[in-house]
Design a protein around this motif. Structure first.
Motif, PDB file in Angstrom:
ATOM      1  N   PHE A 135      71.852   3.979  66.703  1.00 28.77           N
ATOM      2  CA  PHE A 135      73.299   3.796  66.798  1.00 28.77           C
ATOM      3  C   PHE A 135      74.025   4.338  65.573  1.00 28.77           C
ATOM      4  CE2 PHE A 135      71.600   0.230  69.429  1.00 28.77           C
ATOM      5  CZ  PHE A 135      72.030   0.722  70.652  1.00 28.77           C
ATOM      6  N   ASP A 136      73.418   4.254  64.405  1.00 26.69           N
ATOM      7  CA  ASP A 136      74.050   4.778  63.192  1.00 26.69           C
ATOM      8  C   ASP A 136      74.240   6.290  63.292  1.00 26.69           C
ATOM      9  OD1 ASP A 136      74.202   2.270  62.052  1.00 26.69           O
ATOM     10  OD2 ASP A 136      72.309   2.474  60.955  1.00 26.69           O
ATOM     11  N   PHE A 137      73.269   6.971  63.868  1.00 25.09           N
ATOM     12  CA  PHE A 137      73.366   8.422  64.046  1.00 25.09           C
ATOM     13  C   PHE A 137      74.516   8.763  64.997  1.00 25.09           C
ATOM     14  CE2 PHE A 137      71.986  12.341  66.277  1.00 25.09           C
ATOM     15  CZ  PHE A 137      71.984  13.207  65.195  1.00 25.09           C
ATOM     16  N   LEU A 138      74.646   8.000  66.078  1.00 23.74           N
ATOM     17  CA  LEU A 138      75.727   8.233  67.031  1.00 23.74           C
ATOM     18  C   LEU A 138      77.085   8.006  66.363  1.00 23.74           C
ATOM     19  CD1 LEU A 138      74.290   6.500  70.228  1.00 23.74           C
ATOM     20  CD2 LEU A 138      74.365   8.947  69.734  1.00 23.74           C
ATOM     21  N   ARG A 139      77.212   6.914  65.624  1.00 18.29           N
ATOM     22  CA  ARG A 139      78.479   6.628  64.945  1.00 18.29           C
ATOM     23  C   ARG A 139      78.834   7.734  63.948  1.00 18.29           C
ATOM     24  NH1 ARG A 139      76.194   1.298  64.398  1.00 18.29           N
ATOM     25  NH2 ARG A 139      77.182  -0.211  65.801  1.00 18.29           N
ATOM     26  N   ALA A 140      77.828   8.183  63.205  1.00 16.01           N
ATOM     27  CA  ALA A 140      78.078   9.220  62.199  1.00 16.01           C
ATOM     28  C   ALA A 140      78.578  10.513  62.839  1.00 16.01           C
ATOM     29  CB  ALA A 140      76.805   9.483  61.394  1.00 16.01           C
TER      30      ALA A 140
END
Length: 328
Positions: free
Chosen positions: A257-262
């Motif tokens: 999810f952090d990759f998607l948000r970034a």
């Protein structure tokens, strides 16, 4: 770092969905590059060595290439060979062992930075799957070297006391394999019984082994701490300890999810990405999701069987939005 390269479509992840997207892009005359932080179909490679798929081989096919198998349900080894053959057949440009670090939206297109080089892409598909990130329990000792979140082979654990945490299919199959290779197995699950999603041919096997006392089962039990050689647990009978030389914490996995948000993708309160179900385009124009990441935490919604068709939809959307002269 190598110099910048350009493509019409950059795909993050070389699983079946990512490969299917690249195939469809190639058929449409688009230049596609697939960037994968591990090996080809990395998640399947990390499945248990003797795993048999739940589905039939024809439902795993991509690109219209037949997947022959002598048995009704193919094995992990057969799937690895099949996807290698498909990638070679279509001469897909797959960059293995290259991690995508950043995706930045431009006007138009994207700047993509990986561990090896930089890219300019007209559109991006994130098809990175979910199997690389386990759901952690958040208990002390979970990061010790005798605790594993993946399982491949049972042989090293013969004669050992092994705790398997989880009550779904992966946990059940792991417990059975360990038992049949001489391990002393206890399966621990917070639910009142085994999960409903267990394969129909696995369920009677694991239930019979538990009934016979060949595999111990502790239901409605929570792990409080993992220590060398033992677990601290809590159950309806009260707190206690359980001996365990090794622990398999098979409590599921989730997308990055952090990759998607970034990358600018919005997530709702349930961590489901904002994504048009008709095109798989996110709130970021020309940034698409493919495969299981579409469903966020609900990883049981999308499998190879339906994710393999996402490439057709995504490429059709790209072509409808961008005349040929605007593509990279």
């Amino acid at each position: 770092m190598d110099g910048e390269q350009s493509c019409d479509l950059l795909i993050v992840g070389a699983g079946p969905t990512g490969l299917a997207c690249a195939i469809e892009a190639g058929k449409a005359g688009l230049r596609a590059i697939v960037v994968e932080k591990g090996c080809l179909v990395n998640s399947i490679y990390h499945y248990p060595a003797n795993m048999v798929f739940f589905t039939t081989s024809e439902l795993l096919e991509i690109g219209g290439v037949p997947f022959p198998s002598p048995q009704a349900k193919p094995t992990r080894l057969e799937a690895l060979e099949y996807y290698r053959r498909v990638a070679a057949h279509f001469a897909l440009d797959v960059r293995q062992y290259e991690r995508v670090d950043a995706i930045t939206a431009l006007q138009p297109g994207f700047a993509v930075r990986s561990s090896r080089r930089r890219y300019r892409a007209g559109a991006v598909v994130i098809a990175s799957g979910y199997y690389d990130l386990p759901n952690l329990m958040g208990v002390p000792g979970e990061d010790q070297p005798h605790v594993f979140h993946y399982f491949q082979e049972a042989h090293p654990f013969a004669g050992q006391r092994v705790a398997v945490i989880g009550g779904k299919n992966f946990a059940a199959e792991t417990a059975l394999d360990l038992y049949r290779h001489g391990a002393q197995v206890t399966i621990i699950h917070r639910g009142a019984g085994l999960g409903a999603s267990i394969k129909y041919w696995v369920r009677p096997d694991i239930e019979n082994r538990i009934k016979a006392g060949e595999i111990a089962a502790r239901f409605q039990t929570q792990v409080r701490e993992i220590l060398p050689g033992r677990l601290r647990i809590a159950s309806p009978e009260g707190d206690g300890e359980l001996a365990a030389d090794f622990v398999f914490a098979l409590t599921g996995y989730h997308p990055d999810f952090d990759f998607l948000r970034a990358a600018g993708v919005e997530l709702d309160e349930g961590l489901r990405p904002k994504c048009d179900p008709a095109t798989y385009e996110t709130n970021v124009p020309d940034l698409y999701l493919g495969g299981v990441v579409v469903a966020g935490r609900n990883t049981s919604e999308i499998f190879i069987e339906n994710g393999r068709f996402h490439g057709q939809v995504i490429v059709a959307s790209i072509l409808s939005k961008r005349p040929a002269e605007r593509l990279a």
